[in-house]
Design a protein around this motif. Structure first.
Motif, PDB file in Angstrom:
ATOM      1  N   ASP A   1       0.814  -1.215   0.000  1.00 28.80           N
ATOM      2  CA  ASP A   1       0.000   0.000   0.000  1.00 28.80           C
ATOM      3  C   ASP A   1       0.852   1.273   0.000  1.00 28.80           C
ATOM      4  N   ASP A   2       2.103   1.153   0.447  1.00 29.61           N
ATOM      5  CA  ASP A   2       2.993   2.315   0.470  1.00 29.61           C
ATOM      6  C   ASP A   2       3.642   2.581  -0.883  1.00 29.61           C
ATOM      7  N   VAL A   3       3.701   1.580  -1.749  1.00 29.37           N
ATOM      8  CA  VAL A   3       4.436   1.738  -3.006  1.00 29.37           C
ATOM      9  C   VAL A   3       3.592   1.504  -4.257  1.00 29.37           C
ATOM     10  N   VAL A   4       2.321   1.137  -4.077  1.00 29.08           N
ATOM     11  CA  VAL A   4       1.462   0.833  -5.224  1.00 29.08           C
ATOM     12  C   VAL A   4       0.260   1.768  -5.214  1.00 29.08           C
ATOM     13  N   THR A   5      -0.003   2.371  -6.352  1.00 27.24           N
ATOM     14  CA  THR A   5      -1.226   3.160  -6.521  1.00 27.24           C
ATOM     15  C   THR A   5      -1.871   2.753  -7.837  1.00 27.24           C
ATOM     16  N   TYR A   6      -3.139   3.010  -7.942  1.00 27.48           N
ATOM     17  CA  TYR A   6      -3.860   2.797  -9.188  1.00 27.48           C
ATOM     18  C   TYR A   6      -4.089   4.152  -9.836  1.00 27.48           C
ATOM     19  N   TRP A   7      -3.731   4.295 -11.082  1.00 32.80           N
ATOM     20  CA  TRP A   7      -3.915   5.545 -11.783  1.00 32.80           C
ATOM     21  C   TRP A   7      -5.399   5.790 -11.976  1.00 32.80           C
TER      22      TRP A   7
END
Length: 194
Positions: A184-190
């Motif tokens: 959750d600290d390094v992954v985001t959804y565009w």
């Protein structure tokens, strides 16, 4: 392509083992050929092979360390005998060290950055290959990867640079896993919004 549970498990548990814990035996001649073949099987836009490999084996490992110690002493005369001995041991005791060189060059279609990333993939594939063959490995960069004089002494040509050195050998210890990033600290959804 079918799922490969053993490969997934390996990828979830792969761990580097430092050169101080890598000893003989190293890969046989046939294993080395396989290791290098796997290592160079990487994404390579344009099929440029924008990298080269330099192998440090046998007595040449000690000789390379002596060269590094001499360069380090010239650059920093205040180095102690103990510090110079560290330089002399850079490619020991691991039976094999593979220097991975980026030979990225200007190209009308393929950015040098993509070529550099391809060389980085070679280094990491060598780590995977060593593990797959039953050895352990570590990919490191040290001062001599970034120092032009040292890099040239270790085999880099004008315009080339080392992306690192992959030490390979039989592990003498099992390294405990280290903390890994929380996804959750390094992954985001565009989402199209800032």
């Amino acid at each position: 392509m079918p799922a490969n549970a053993a490969l997934v498990d390996y990828l979830l548990t792969r761990r580097s083992v430092g050169p101080a814990f890598l000893v003989e035996p190293g890969p046989s001649a046939d294993e080395l050929k396989t290791l290098l073949t796997i290592g160079t099987r990487v994404p390579d836009h344009g099929k440029l092979a924008p990298w080269r490999l330099v192998l440090f084996v046998g007595d040449e490992r000690r000789r390379a360390g002596t060269v590094l110690a001499d360069i380090a002493k010239t650059k920093n005369p205040a180095l102690t005998d103990a510090e110079l001995d560290v330089e002399r041991q850079r490619f020991l005791p691991a039976p094999l060290t593979i220097g991975v060189i980026s030979a990225a060059a200007e190209h009308p279609k393929i950015p040098e950055f993509e070529q550099l990333i391809s060389a980085g993939n070679v280094a990491f594939n060598l780590v995977h290959a060593a593990n797959a063959l039953g050895y352990a490995a570590q990919w490191v960069t040290r001062w001599y990867a970034y120092d032009a004089e040292a890099a040239q002494a270790l085999g880099a040509r004008p315009g080339e640079r080392f992306v690192g050195f992959v030490h390979v050998g039989t592990p003498t210890t099992r390294i405990e896993d280290r903390p890994r990033p929380v996804l959750d600290d390094v992954v985001t959804y565009w989402s199209g919004q800032q």
